[in-house]
Design an enzyme around this catalytic site. Sequence first.
Site, PDB file in Angstrom:
ATOM      1  N   PRO A  12      -6.870  13.757 -46.766  1.00 38.58           N
ATOM      2  CA  PRO A  12      -6.319  13.796 -45.414  1.00 38.58           C
ATOM      3  C   PRO A  12      -6.831  12.689 -44.487  1.00 38.58           C
ATOM      4  O   PRO A  12      -6.496  12.663 -43.316  1.00 38.58           O
ATOM      5  CB  PRO A  12      -6.729  15.178 -44.911  1.00 38.58           C
ATOM      6  CG  PRO A  12      -7.985  15.472 -45.649  1.00 38.58           C
ATOM      7  CD  PRO A  12      -7.813  14.836 -47.009  1.00 38.58           C
ATOM      8  N   ASP A  35      -2.114   1.911 -49.204  1.00 37.85           N
ATOM      9  CA  ASP A  35      -0.892   2.065 -48.431  1.00 37.85           C
ATOM     10  C   ASP A  35      -1.248   2.397 -46.982  1.00 37.85           C
ATOM     11  O   ASP A  35      -2.423   2.505 -46.626  1.00 37.85           O
ATOM     12  CB  ASP A  35       0.050   3.091 -49.065  1.00 37.85           C
ATOM     13  CG  ASP A  35      -0.502   4.503 -49.092  1.00 37.85           C
ATOM     14  OD1 ASP A  35      -1.415   4.826 -48.313  1.00 37.85           O
ATOM     15  OD2 ASP A  35       0.004   5.303 -49.887  1.00 37.85           O
ATOM     16  N   LYS A  57       3.900   1.666 -47.917  1.00 35.73           N
ATOM     17  CA  LYS A  57       4.940   1.876 -46.927  1.00 35.73           C
ATOM     18  C   LYS A  57       4.610   3.136 -46.144  1.00 35.73           C
ATOM     19  O   LYS A  57       3.748   3.916 -46.510  1.00 35.73           O
ATOM     20  CB  LYS A  57       6.301   1.996 -47.601  1.00 35.73           C
ATOM     21  CG  LYS A  57       6.444   3.172 -48.528  1.00 35.73           C
ATOM     22  CD  LYS A  57       7.828   3.169 -49.156  1.00 35.73           C
ATOM     23  CE  LYS A  57       8.012   4.393 -50.032  1.00 35.73           C
ATOM     24  NZ  LYS A  57       9.346   4.458 -50.589  1.00 35.73           N
TER      25      LYS A  57
END
Length: 89
Positions: A12, A35, A57
């Site tokens: 997280p 990412d 992305k």
Amino acid sequence: MNGKVYLVGAGPGDPELLTVKALRLLQTADVVLHDDLVSAEILKLVPSAAQVQNVGKRCGTKNHAAGRNQFSAGGAGRFWKTSGAAEER
């Protein structure tokens, strides 16, 4: 060139929730490919000598900078690849 590639989930985003192995791999990485979902706090754990490249992305949108630039590890022995997936090898 011989080396290893590790795929490790960053969880997280809280560095305190990384596994012991994930932390060790991150702190000894020569190259970090990540990412947009990897938190800045986790990226601060990367050694200053390591090459860091955002290749991911976010929200279905590609990282245009990563798409234009090819990344070369150039002799690095170890890689760290982070992703949203909870997978560690």
